[in-house]
Design a protein around this motif. Structure first.
Motif, PDB file in Angstrom:
ATOM      1  N   MET A   1      35.550  45.778  52.237  1.00 46.56           N
ATOM      2  CA  MET A   1      36.888  45.766  51.742  1.00 46.56           C
ATOM      3  C   MET A   1      36.792  45.181  50.325  1.00 46.56           C
ATOM      4  O   MET A   1      36.364  44.257  50.205  1.00 46.56           O
ATOM      5  CB  MET A   1      37.801  44.791  52.548  1.00 46.56           C
ATOM      6  N   ASN A   2      37.481  46.057  49.449  1.00 49.59           N
ATOM      7  CA  ASN A   2      37.722  45.612  48.112  1.00 49.59           C
ATOM      8  C   ASN A   2      38.952  44.829  47.631  1.00 49.59           C
ATOM      9  O   ASN A   2      40.098  45.150  47.901  1.00 49.59           O
ATOM     10  CB  ASN A   2      37.877  47.112  47.265  1.00 49.59           C
ATOM     11  N   LEU A   3      38.816  43.660  47.296  1.00 49.98           N
ATOM     12  CA  LEU A   3      39.704  42.872  47.070  1.00 49.98           C
ATOM     13  C   LEU A   3      39.778  42.657  45.358  1.00 49.98           C
ATOM     14  O   LEU A   3      38.872  42.330  44.723  1.00 49.98           O
ATOM     15  CB  LEU A   3      39.476  41.359  47.428  1.00 49.98           C
ATOM     16  N   PHE A   4      41.100  43.147  45.079  1.00 51.79           N
ATOM     17  CA  PHE A   4      41.224  42.705  43.503  1.00 51.79           C
ATOM     18  C   PHE A   4      41.713  41.534  43.125  1.00 51.79           C
ATOM     19  O   PHE A   4      42.899  40.957  43.829  1.00 51.79           O
ATOM     20  CB  PHE A   4      42.249  43.896  42.793  1.00 51.79           C
ATOM     21  N   LEU A   5      41.235  40.592  42.488  1.00 56.10           N
ATOM     22  CA  LEU A   5      41.689  39.229  42.001  1.00 56.10           C
ATOM     23  C   LEU A   5      42.288  39.232  40.443  1.00 56.10           C
ATOM     24  O   LEU A   5      41.894  39.651  39.550  1.00 56.10           O
ATOM     25  CB  LEU A   5      40.139  38.234  41.967  1.00 56.10           C
ATOM     26  N   ASP A   6      43.543  38.762  40.865  1.00 56.53           N
ATOM     27  CA  ASP A   6      44.387  38.638  39.726  1.00 56.53           C
ATOM     28  C   ASP A   6      44.105  37.333  38.976  1.00 56.53           C
ATOM     29  O   ASP A   6      43.264  36.651  39.483  1.00 56.53           O
ATOM     30  CB  ASP A   6      45.852  38.493  40.010  1.00 56.53           C
ATOM     31  N   THR A   7      44.391  37.397  37.835  1.00 56.22           N
ATOM     32  CA  THR A   7      44.060  36.141  36.766  1.00 56.22           C
ATOM     33  C   THR A   7      44.256  34.919  37.269  1.00 56.22           C
ATOM     34  O   THR A   7      43.339  33.872  37.408  1.00 56.22           O
ATOM     35  CB  THR A   7      44.765  36.199  35.403  1.00 56.22           C
ATOM     36  N   SER A   8      45.285  34.714  38.163  1.00 58.72           N
ATOM     37  CA  SER A   8      45.893  33.542  38.682  1.00 58.72           C
ATOM     38  C   SER A   8      45.143  33.060  39.724  1.00 58.72           C
ATOM     39  O   SER A   8      44.640  31.944  39.700  1.00 58.72           O
ATOM     40  CB  SER A   8      47.158  33.710  39.140  1.00 58.72           C
ATOM     41  N   VAL A   9      44.381  33.945  40.703  1.00 56.08           N
ATOM     42  CA  VAL A   9      43.310  33.519  41.475  1.00 56.08           C
ATOM     43  C   VAL A   9      41.994  33.212  40.987  1.00 56.08           C
ATOM     44  O   VAL A   9      41.339  32.244  41.486  1.00 56.08           O
ATOM     45  CB  VAL A   9      43.104  35.009  42.637  1.00 56.08           C
ATOM     46  N   VAL A  10      41.534  33.846  40.060  1.00 55.34           N
ATOM     47  CA  VAL A  10      40.260  33.459  39.330  1.00 55.34           C
ATOM     48  C   VAL A  10      40.388  31.965  38.720  1.00 55.34           C
ATOM     49  O   VAL A  10      39.440  31.319  38.700  1.00 55.34           O
ATOM     50  CB  VAL A  10      39.998  34.632  38.136  1.00 55.34           C
ATOM     51  N   LEU A  11      41.632  31.907  38.155  1.00 53.75           N
ATOM     52  CA  LEU A  11      41.671  30.500  37.196  1.00 53.75           C
ATOM     53  C   LEU A  11      41.730  29.362  38.359  1.00 53.75           C
ATOM     54  O   LEU A  11      41.413  28.253  38.415  1.00 53.75           O
ATOM     55  CB  LEU A  11      42.869  30.609  36.508  1.00 53.75           C
ATOM     56  N   ALA A  12      42.436  29.632  39.469  1.00 59.90           N
ATOM     57  CA  ALA A  12      42.523  28.909  40.761  1.00 59.90           C
ATOM     58  C   ALA A  12      41.418  28.309  41.169  1.00 59.90           C
ATOM     59  O   ALA A  12      40.846  27.414  41.641  1.00 59.90           O
ATOM     60  CB  ALA A  12      43.635  29.312  41.542  1.00 59.90           C
ATOM     61  N   ALA A  13      40.371  29.593  41.235  1.00 59.12           N
ATOM     62  CA  ALA A  13      39.301  29.173  41.864  1.00 59.12           C
ATOM     63  C   ALA A  13      38.289  28.402  41.010  1.00 59.12           C
ATOM     64  O   ALA A  13      37.381  27.553  41.205  1.00 59.12           O
ATOM     65  CB  ALA A  13      38.492  30.432  42.228  1.00 59.12           C
ATOM     66  N   CYS A  14      38.361  28.724  39.792  1.00 55.26           N
ATOM     67  CA  CYS A  14      37.657  28.013  38.736  1.00 55.26           C
ATOM     68  C   CYS A  14      38.007  26.354  38.551  1.00 55.26           C
ATOM     69  O   CYS A  14      37.098  25.584  38.637  1.00 55.26           O
ATOM     70  CB  CYS A  14      37.986  28.374  37.285  1.00 55.26           C
TER      71      CYS A  14
END
Length: 141
Positions: free
Chosen positions: A1-14
């Motif tokens: 499954m292909n999941l597109f990660l928005d900026t908010s998700v990437v920053l939250a993961a960081c």
């Protein structure tokens, strides 16, 4: 499954080693998910990451290595009036390449969050994980 990660998700993961956004990264390999993003998102992350504490900046290279870049899509053939113009490239790119758009951006994606955009589910990472668990598809705990 292909999941597109928005900026908010990437920053939250960081920014946080626990939580649903980081769990998406942690589970991707076992689940067979491809974590997609685009240059548009990467530029937003680069612009915002210096405001985060050093541990978040240190986590970024490891998380970035898990991301699969897809070409940005800047226009769409169907109406898209619910999302502010600055976030349309995220929505259009996700619609072109992905099965799900993950975002925490309630301000810009609020009306679409929990719904769909021309068949593309738009979800918060935690809601996505709950959906996958309920469907019996979540291997990772």
């Amino acid at each position: 499954m292909n999941l597109f990660l928005d900026t908010s998700v990437v920053l939250a993961a960081c920014g946080r080693a626990t939580g649903a956004s980081r769990a998406i990264f942690d589970a991707a390999g076992v689940q067979g998910w491809t974590l997609q993003t685009s240059t548009y998102v990467l530029n937003e992350v680069s612009g915002n990451l210096p405001e985060f504490p050093p541990p978040a900046q240190q986590a970024w290279p490891l998380l970035c290595a898990q991301l699969h870049g897809v070409p940005d899509i800047l226009s769409f053939e169907w109406a898209a009036f619910l999302v502010p113009a600055k976030d349309r490239p995220i929505l259009f790119t996700a619609a072109a390449w992905s099965d799900v758009l993950l975002t925490l951006d309630r301000r810009d994606f609020g009306e679409l969050l929990g719904g769909q955009f021309y068949g593309l589910p738009i979800m918060k990472p935690g809601d996505f994980l709950k959906r996958e668990r309920a469907a019996g598809r979540l291997i990772w705990k």
